[in-house]
Enzyme design. Sequence first.
Site, mmCIF file in Angstrom:
data_model
loop_
_atom_site.group_PDB
_atom_site.id
_atom_site.type_symbol
_atom_site.label_atom_id
_atom_site.label_comp_id
_atom_site.label_asym_id
_atom_site.label_seq_id
_atom_site.Cartn_x
_atom_site.Cartn_y
_atom_site.Cartn_z
ATOM 1 N N HIS A 197 0.838 -1.201 0.000
ATOM 2 C CA HIS A 197 0.000 0.000 0.000
ATOM 3 C C HIS A 197 0.876 1.254 0.000
ATOM 4 C CE1 HIS A 197 -3.966 -1.982 1.014
ATOM 5 N NE2 HIS A 197 -3.096 -2.958 1.157
ATOM 6 N N ASP A 218 -6.950 4.854 2.347
ATOM 7 C CA ASP A 218 -7.609 3.591 2.008
ATOM 8 C C ASP A 218 -8.314 2.956 3.207
ATOM 9 O OD1 ASP A 218 -5.124 2.922 3.093
ATOM 10 O OD2 ASP A 218 -4.474 1.691 1.399
#
Length: 459
Positions: A20, A117
């Site tokens: 990520h 996110d």
Amino acid sequence: MGSQATTYHMAMYPWFGVGHLTGFFRLANKLAGKGHRISFLIPKNTQSKLESFNLHPHLISFVPIVVPSIPGLPPGAETTSDVPFPSTHLLMEAMDKTQNDIEIILKDLKVDVVFYDFTHWLPSLARKIGIKSVFYSTISPLMHGYALSPERRVVGKQLTEADMMKAPASFPDPSIKLHAHEARGFTARTVMKFGGDITFFDRIFTAVSESDGLAYSTCREIEGQFCDYIETQFQKPVLLAGPALPVPSKSTMEQKWSDWLGKFKEGSVIYCAFGSECTLRKDKFQELLWGLELTGMPFFAALKPPFEAESIEAAIPEELKEKIQGRGIVHGEWVQQQLFLQHPSVGCFVSHCGWASLSEALVNDCQIVLLPQVGDQIINARIMSVSLKVGVEVEKGEEDGVFSRESVCKAVKAVMDEKSEIGREVRGNHDKLRGFLLNADLDSKYMDSFNQKLQDLLG
């Protein structure tokens, strides 16, 4: 504000997973290339791991975050690479506890928009201080469309395995579906707590549905129908940054590996790798290697030592060692994957279906065998095998998800046989897609569009 020259100050706060962090930083570089200023929020001791990737240090600055202490979380843990998989929920809990600090930082930075996110609380925080929030996903929009679609959610009804085995009613490709054992895993996530008193499923659904916009690293030519579906279902603008393709490596392959690969004819070697975080059970590890051996082809397997074994050496049966001597290598350390996939001797890639690995495969000539293990890897495999038809998935038991050496061998031989119907189909589709992805104008075209949609969103 609507002029093409408009630039913004953006913050990014990704989940503390290595993939990520690097995925967000790739987007940061692209946006900085358009003149935007980026404040990248990151655990303080992890910053050094990303600094070398900063292509625009005059526009991208790091903002250190202190990860709070949580009972059970190893001291100093900052990313998923610092904790065993069963403890990642504690890392999420620690990230949630940074909420007050993040509010102070965002107010002080005076940013226009924040990309995030897993922090489902960020959209409401952003609204509170008068900025926009964009949910940026490092995984496929197909995954969100299939698993999170609002049309799946019925108040008071728990999703069942049977529900998850089939696509939502208006999903654009009903041929994409989950097997029973896969649906079981997805259904478990709808009730599994992930950081505090919220399930993983509800966390991501809230993060998506509360955002001002959704962003993905993909392109319409690969996943356009799924992006349209998400846009309709969530009633949010979808911004596409183009596919996340690997940056060409400037390094050279280790001589010992180059020499070994050079002994074999062009396109004859199987390269097998399951990423830096995937660890197999010992029985699966051995069955996979027996499957590679059964093909009769030379192979190089870059795999972590399995559970229940202290080393690669201890995990390989003596009989197998004898059979693969001279034509099979099992290596437990990191290797330069891009360089292996580019090597002319490598003709097949057996992958766990992480998106970064598949992207590397798509821009190279090797054929693709898909052996997904968990989560988004399963959906990635369906994109490759069902939607794009550029690879072949290893068959598994419907209920138990177990693969055999014979099924591994069968999948490899299917893609490597240029005369078979399957072999011709996946090669032809792969060739066309590779040509498209290597188009020099692809990235700039998508970032121009991304930039314009972002301006429309921010007004």
